[in-house]
Design a protein around this motif. Structure first.
Motif, PDB file in Angstrom:
ATOM      1  N   GLY A   1       4.281   1.441  26.222  1.00 44.24           N
ATOM      2  CA  GLY A   1       4.856   2.711  26.611  1.00 44.24           C
ATOM      3  C   GLY A   1       5.556   3.363  25.442  1.00 44.24           C
ATOM      4  O   GLY A   1       5.530   2.845  24.317  1.00 44.24           O
ATOM      5  N   LEU A   2       6.189   4.482  25.695  1.00 47.45           N
ATOM      6  CA  LEU A   2       6.881   5.226  24.645  1.00 47.45           C
ATOM      7  C   LEU A   2       8.347   4.804  24.569  1.00 47.45           C
ATOM      8  O   LEU A   2       9.010   4.595  25.585  1.00 47.45           O
ATOM      9  N   LEU A   3       8.833   4.726  23.361  1.00 47.02           N
ATOM     10  CA  LEU A   3      10.197   4.291  23.120  1.00 47.02           C
ATOM     11  C   LEU A   3      11.228   5.218  23.742  1.00 47.02           C
ATOM     12  O   LEU A   3      12.301   4.770  24.171  1.00 47.02           O
ATOM     13  N   ASP A   4      10.912   6.513  23.818  1.00 46.13           N
ATOM     14  CA  ASP A   4      11.877   7.450  24.388  1.00 46.13           C
ATOM     15  C   ASP A   4      11.740   7.592  25.907  1.00 46.13           C
ATOM     16  O   ASP A   4      12.421   8.412  26.520  1.00 46.13           O
ATOM     17  N   ASP A   5      10.875   6.766  26.518  1.00 43.21           N
ATOM     18  CA  ASP A   5      10.727   6.799  27.970  1.00 43.21           C
ATOM     19  C   ASP A   5      10.490   5.381  28.515  1.00 43.21           C
ATOM     20  O   ASP A   5       9.449   5.094  29.110  1.00 43.21           O
ATOM     21  N   PRO A   6      11.455   4.489  28.320  1.00 47.49           N
ATOM     22  CA  PRO A   6      11.271   3.116  28.801  1.00 47.49           C
ATOM     23  C   PRO A   6      11.222   3.029  30.319  1.00 47.49           C
ATOM     24  O   PRO A   6      10.633   2.087  30.861  1.00 47.49           O
ATOM     25  N   VAL A   7      11.803   4.005  31.009  1.00 50.48           N
ATOM     26  CA  VAL A   7      11.794   3.979  32.476  1.00 50.48           C
ATOM     27  C   VAL A   7      10.372   4.021  32.993  1.00 50.48           C
ATOM     28  O   VAL A   7       9.977   3.211  33.842  1.00 50.48           O
ATOM     29  N   THR A   8       9.573   4.945  32.484  1.00 54.49           N
ATOM     30  CA  THR A   8       8.171   5.027  32.913  1.00 54.49           C
ATOM     31  C   THR A   8       7.411   3.773  32.534  1.00 54.49           C
ATOM     32  O   THR A   8       6.612   3.254  33.324  1.00 54.49           O
ATOM     33  N   ALA A   9       7.657   3.256  31.331  1.00 52.96           N
ATOM     34  CA  ALA A   9       6.945   2.071  30.864  1.00 52.96           C
ATOM     35  C   ALA A   9       7.193   0.870  31.776  1.00 52.96           C
ATOM     36  O   ALA A   9       6.279   0.090  32.050  1.00 52.96           O
ATOM     37  N   LEU A  10       8.421   0.716  32.254  1.00 52.96           N
ATOM     38  CA  LEU A  10       8.752  -0.438  33.078  1.00 52.96           C
ATOM     39  C   LEU A  10       8.368  -0.222  34.542  1.00 52.96           C
ATOM     40  O   LEU A  10       7.893  -1.157  35.199  1.00 52.96           O
ATOM     41  N   THR A  11       8.552   0.964  35.046  1.00 48.09           N
ATOM     42  CA  THR A  11       8.285   1.185  36.474  1.00 48.09           C
ATOM     43  C   THR A  11       6.797   1.283  36.792  1.00 48.09           C
ATOM     44  O   THR A  11       6.395   1.097  37.945  1.00 48.09           O
ATOM     45  N   LYS A  12       5.977   1.564  35.782  1.00 51.85           N
ATOM     46  CA  LYS A  12       4.539   1.620  36.048  1.00 51.85           C
ATOM     47  C   LYS A  12       3.904   0.246  35.921  1.00 51.85           C
ATOM     48  O   LYS A  12       2.739   0.063  36.276  1.00 51.85           O
ATOM     49  N   SER A  13       4.643  -0.724  35.387  1.00 49.68           N
ATOM     50  CA  SER A  13       4.091  -2.067  35.140  1.00 49.68           C
ATOM     51  C   SER A  13       3.974  -2.859  36.427  1.00 49.68           C
ATOM     52  O   SER A  13       4.757  -2.689  37.348  1.00 49.68           O
TER      53      SER A  13
ATOM     54  N   HIS B   1      16.593  -0.928  13.986  1.00 50.02           N
ATOM     55  CA  HIS B   1      15.937  -1.634  15.088  1.00 50.02           C
ATOM     56  C   HIS B   1      16.946  -1.944  16.193  1.00 50.02           C
ATOM     57  O   HIS B   1      16.672  -1.743  17.382  1.00 50.02           O
ATOM     58  N   PHE B   2      18.116  -2.425  15.810  1.00 49.76           N
ATOM     59  CA  PHE B   2      19.155  -2.706  16.796  1.00 49.76           C
ATOM     60  C   PHE B   2      19.589  -1.430  17.513  1.00 49.76           C
ATOM     61  O   PHE B   2      19.845  -1.430  18.719  1.00 49.76           O
ATOM     62  N   LEU B   3      19.689  -0.332  16.766  1.00 48.95           N
ATOM     63  CA  LEU B   3      20.070   0.937  17.379  1.00 48.95           C
ATOM     64  C   LEU B   3      19.013   1.402  18.382  1.00 48.95           C
ATOM     65  O   LEU B   3      19.351   1.941  19.443  1.00 48.95           O
ATOM     66  N   ALA B   4      17.744   1.207  18.040  1.00 51.83           N
ATOM     67  CA  ALA B   4      16.670   1.596  18.952  1.00 51.83           C
ATOM     68  C   ALA B   4      16.723   0.758  20.226  1.00 51.83           C
ATOM     69  O   ALA B   4      16.484   1.272  21.331  1.00 51.83           O
ATOM     70  N   THR B   5      17.035  -0.524  20.102  1.00 50.45           N
ATOM     71  CA  THR B   5      17.171  -1.385  21.278  1.00 50.45           C
ATOM     72  C   THR B   5      18.341  -0.930  22.147  1.00 50.45           C
ATOM     73  O   THR B   5      18.241  -0.896  23.374  1.00 50.45           O
ATOM     74  N   ALA B   6      19.458  -0.558  21.492  1.00 51.18           N
ATOM     75  CA  ALA B   6      20.611  -0.057  22.242  1.00 51.18           C
ATOM     76  C   ALA B   6      20.262   1.228  22.987  1.00 51.18           C
ATOM     77  O   ALA B   6      20.706   1.453  24.117  1.00 51.18           O
ATOM     78  N   GLU B   7      19.442   2.073  22.369  1.00 50.61           N
ATOM     79  CA  GLU B   7      19.040   3.329  23.013  1.00 50.61           C
ATOM     80  C   GLU B   7      18.196   3.057  24.257  1.00 50.61           C
ATOM     81  O   GLU B   7      18.286   3.790  25.252  1.00 50.61           O
ATOM     82  N   VAL B   8      17.377   2.007  24.219  1.00 43.52           N
ATOM     83  CA  VAL B   8      16.606   1.632  25.409  1.00 43.52           C
ATOM     84  C   VAL B   8      17.553   1.320  26.562  1.00 43.52           C
ATOM     85  O   VAL B   8      17.357   1.768  27.700  1.00 43.52           O
ATOM     86  N   TYR B   9      18.597   0.548  26.261  1.00 52.55           N
ATOM     87  CA  TYR B   9      19.577   0.230  27.295  1.00 52.55           C
ATOM     88  C   TYR B   9      20.241   1.505  27.829  1.00 52.55           C
ATOM     89  O   TYR B   9      20.426   1.665  29.046  1.00 52.55           O
ATOM     90  N   VAL B  10      20.621   2.415  26.946  1.00 49.93           N
ATOM     91  CA  VAL B  10      21.288   3.647  27.376  1.00 49.93           C
ATOM     92  C   VAL B  10      20.387   4.453  28.304  1.00 49.93           C
ATOM     93  O   VAL B  10      20.830   4.974  29.339  1.00 49.93           O
ATOM     94  N   LEU B  11      19.107   4.568  27.968  1.00 53.27           N
ATOM     95  CA  LEU B  11      18.173   5.333  28.800  1.00 53.27           C
ATOM     96  C   LEU B  11      18.012   4.682  30.177  1.00 53.27           C
ATOM     97  O   LEU B  11      17.916   5.379  31.192  1.00 53.27           O
ATOM     98  N   LEU B  12      17.966   3.345  30.204  1.00 52.65           N
ATOM     99  CA  LEU B  12      17.877   2.662  31.491  1.00 52.65           C
ATOM    100  C   LEU B  12      19.165   2.855  32.298  1.00 52.65           C
ATOM    101  O   LEU B  12      19.125   3.051  33.521  1.00 52.65           O
ATOM    102  N   ALA B  13      20.315   2.805  31.619  1.00 57.78           N
ATOM    103  CA  ALA B  13      21.590   2.998  32.298  1.00 57.78           C
ATOM    104  C   ALA B  13      21.694   4.410  32.872  1.00 57.78           C
ATOM    105  O   ALA B  13      22.232   4.618  33.968  1.00 57.78           O
ATOM    106  N   GLU B  14      21.182   5.403  32.141  1.00 59.44           N
ATOM    107  CA  GLU B  14      21.193   6.777  32.648  1.00 59.44           C
ATOM    108  C   GLU B  14      20.297   6.911  33.874  1.00 59.44           C
ATOM    109  O   GLU B  14      20.638   7.622  34.825  1.00 59.44           O
ATOM    110  N   ALA B  15      19.149   6.224  33.859  1.00 64.66           N
ATOM    111  CA  ALA B  15      18.263   6.254  35.024  1.00 64.66           C
ATOM    112  C   ALA B  15      18.921   5.570  36.215  1.00 64.66           C
ATOM    113  O   ALA B  15      18.763   6.000  37.357  1.00 64.66           O
TER     114      ALA B  15
END
Length: 223
Positions: free
Chosen positions: A211-223, A78-92
């Protein structure tokens, strides 16, 4: 799994080996469990400020060596999945799609209210430049859903958030709250399950997004 160290600090690690003798008191604490020989701790370098403080290396190691360890793999994942969310946002952010203004994981993202504690998995604040040139920003609570909870346990999260928002509305501080709670799910089937749970709410449904876990950017920007 990818991970990027935040810009505001560096990290360091150290290891220690458990004593091998069976007469050692620390080892006896672990008797019912497989023997753990090496422990590596990863901490922010800023907290290692000297041996006379509660956050010194000696103090932390002392606490680790005198308490039984426990390994709970779902929590680690669970912690690793949360860290991955941060990484995807940082890449965006690096690609110019958005700006990460703030990101907090547990327990920094927890919020206390009315003698209770709300425990989201993360808090994110992002900035966007709209097609017309306007700059907007929004903040969100994030729930990392790995499809390992059903029924009352997952459904119980929704009234917790409603209580938190209602508390601040009554206190007149609702303007400083995150705009939405976003559940991030591993697949579309789980997305539909969470959407059904939210649809059952008689009020506050617009407070929640999925939204989808592997696409948090879309989940947050569409909100």
């Amino acid at each position: 799994m990818r991970f990027e160290i935040p810009k505001h600090g560096s990290r360091t690690s150290w290891g220690t080996t458990w004593p091998e003798t069976s007469t050692n008191k620390v080892v006896n604490l672990f008797a019912p469990r497989p023997r753990l020989r090496v422990l590596t701790a990863l901490v922010d370098a800023d907290v290692l400020v000297g041996n006379d403080t509660p956050w010194s290396q000696d103090y932390l190691l002392s606490g680790l060596l005198t308490h039984p360890y426990s390994w709970y793999e779902p929590t680690v994942n669970h912690f690793l999945a949360t860290a991955e969310v941060y990484v995807l946002l940082a890449e965006a952010d690096r690609a110019g799609a958005l700006t990460v203004l703030d990101f907090q994981s547990e327990p920094q993202c927890w919020r206390t209210f009315d003698q209770r504690t709300l425990k989201p998995d993360a808090f994110a604040k992002i900035g966007l430049v709209l097609p017309d040139g306007r700059r907007v920003k929004g903040s969100f609570f994030i729930e990392v859903d790995r499809a390992n909870q059903y029924g009352a346990k997952i459904a119980g999260k929704i009234p917790q958030y409603l209580a938190y928002y209602q508390h601040h509305q009554l206190a007149g501080t609702a303007t400083v709250l995150p705009r939405q709670v976003v559940f991030l799910a591993p697949d579309t089937g789980r997305v539909r399950y969470l959407e059904r749970l939210i649809a059952k709410q008689s009020e506050g449904r617009r407070l929640f997004g999925v939204g989808l876990l592997d696409d948090p950017v879309t989940a947050l920007t569409k909100s």
